[in-house]
Design a protein around this motif. Structure first.
Motif, mmCIF file in Angstrom:
data_model
loop_
_atom_site.group_PDB
_atom_site.id
_atom_site.type_symbol
_atom_site.label_atom_id
_atom_site.label_comp_id
_atom_site.label_asym_id
_atom_site.label_seq_id
_atom_site.Cartn_x
_atom_site.Cartn_y
_atom_site.Cartn_z
ATOM 1 N N THR A 79 -3.761 10.050 -1.757
ATOM 2 C CA THR A 79 -3.902 8.756 -2.419
ATOM 3 C C THR A 79 -3.523 8.864 -3.888
ATOM 4 O O THR A 79 -2.821 8.005 -4.445
ATOM 5 N N THR A 108 2.793 -1.100 -3.106
ATOM 6 C CA THR A 108 1.382 -1.482 -3.211
ATOM 7 C C THR A 108 0.708 -1.407 -1.851
ATOM 8 O O THR A 108 -0.449 -0.961 -1.740
ATOM 9 N N GLN A 109 1.406 -1.821 -0.820
ATOM 10 C CA GLN A 109 0.861 -1.739 0.535
ATOM 11 C C GLN A 109 0.606 -0.289 0.937
ATOM 12 O O GLN A 109 -0.427 0.024 1.545
ATOM 13 N N ILE A 146 -2.539 0.873 -0.850
ATOM 14 C CA ILE A 146 -3.748 0.319 -0.231
ATOM 15 C C ILE A 146 -4.070 1.058 1.067
ATOM 16 O O ILE A 146 -5.236 1.379 1.346
ATOM 17 N N ASP A 184 -5.427 4.559 0.188
ATOM 18 C CA ASP A 184 -6.775 4.484 -0.361
ATOM 19 C C ASP A 184 -7.790 4.126 0.723
ATOM 20 O O ASP A 184 -8.881 4.708 0.781
#
Length: 259
Positions: free
Chosen positions: A155, A207-208, A211, A214
């Motif tokens: 991550t 960004t996906q 996410i 994470d």
């Protein structure tokens, strides 16, 4: 160039008018001393020359409009001499490479199901009854701890890669906006807009990915905490046994009977 064509046309029209006047004056010179002018013929020649001039003016106007249309079409078909596609593909490839390096817990459904059963076993299931050992519990706990470390590290790697591309994205965005505002035609405006959309799509995709990475790390951490409780219960059950209490029995001590 247009002005030069216009001047040449005017010269031709004037020449035609002069030829007409000379044609009228020629018979007059050939006659006797009394000059005679054919006014109607002269008027007709002048009107003909005027109509010819008007037609030429109309043709020149049409030519000018055609030239302007061709120039506009040429500008509209001019391709944009700027592209950020290679930079976007390189950046996306680096993020995809990091996502593909996932350890312990993969992103494919089949692999993660198998890894989940291995890392987070159900110690209360019949297959573990009587087979739970302290060494096994410690090995499982260490594997889960390593899996959590790997997921959190990935991550952070993905996040670092996304942050590292921000300056390049800002430069590309500035360049594309400048190119779009200075586009000479429709094609350049469309191409710059398409590249702006591609940049935005790449950012959304990154960004996906962040996410997903994470969420994967958070889920692994939550499952590790839940598995700690399950392992503690299994260890207590292993220590406690079947729950039968201690039964007193007499013991001979040093040859005598115990009290």
């Amino acid at each position: 160039m247009r002005r030069h064509i216009w001047h040449r046309c005017q010269q031709k029209i004037i020449g035609m008018a002069l030829i007409g006047l000379m044609a009228v004056a020629a018979p007059i010179s050939a006659q006797a001393d009394v000059p005679v002018i054919d006014v109607s013929n002269l008027t007709q020649n002048v009107l003909t020359a005027a109509r010819t001039l008007e037609e030429v003016n109309n043709q020149l106007t049409q030519l000018q409009q055609g030239i302007s249309m061709l120039e506009n079409q040429s500008r509209n078909l001019t391709s944009l001499p700027f592209s950020v596609l290679s930079q976007l593909q390189s950046s996306m490839g680096q993020i995809n490479q990091l996502m593909g390096q996932a350890q312990s817990l993969a992103y494919t459904v089949q692999q993660v199901q198998q890894q989940f059963r291995t890392l987070y076993p159900n110690y209360q299931s019949p297959s573990f009854q009587g087979n739970v050992t302290q060494a096994g519990l410690l090995a499982d706990a260490n594997a889960r701890w390593q899996a959590s470390i790997n997921t959190f590290q990935q991550t952070i790697d993905v996040q670092s890669q996304i942050v590292a591309t921000i300056p390049a994205d800002q430069a590309d965005l500035s360049s594309l906006v400048t190119k779009s505002q200075g586009a000479v035609g429709a094609l350049q405006a469309i191409q710059s807009s398409n590249q702006l959309l591609a940049l935005q799509s790449r950012q959304l995709s990154a960004t996906q990915d962040l996410i997903a990475a994470d969420a994967r790390a958070q889920a692994a951490n939550a499952m590790q905490n839940a598995e700690v409780q399950s392992a503690a219960q299994a260890e207590w059950q292993r220590f406690y046994g079947n729950g039968v209490g201690y039964t007193f029995a007499p013991v001979n001590l040093f040859g005598g009977s115990a009290p």
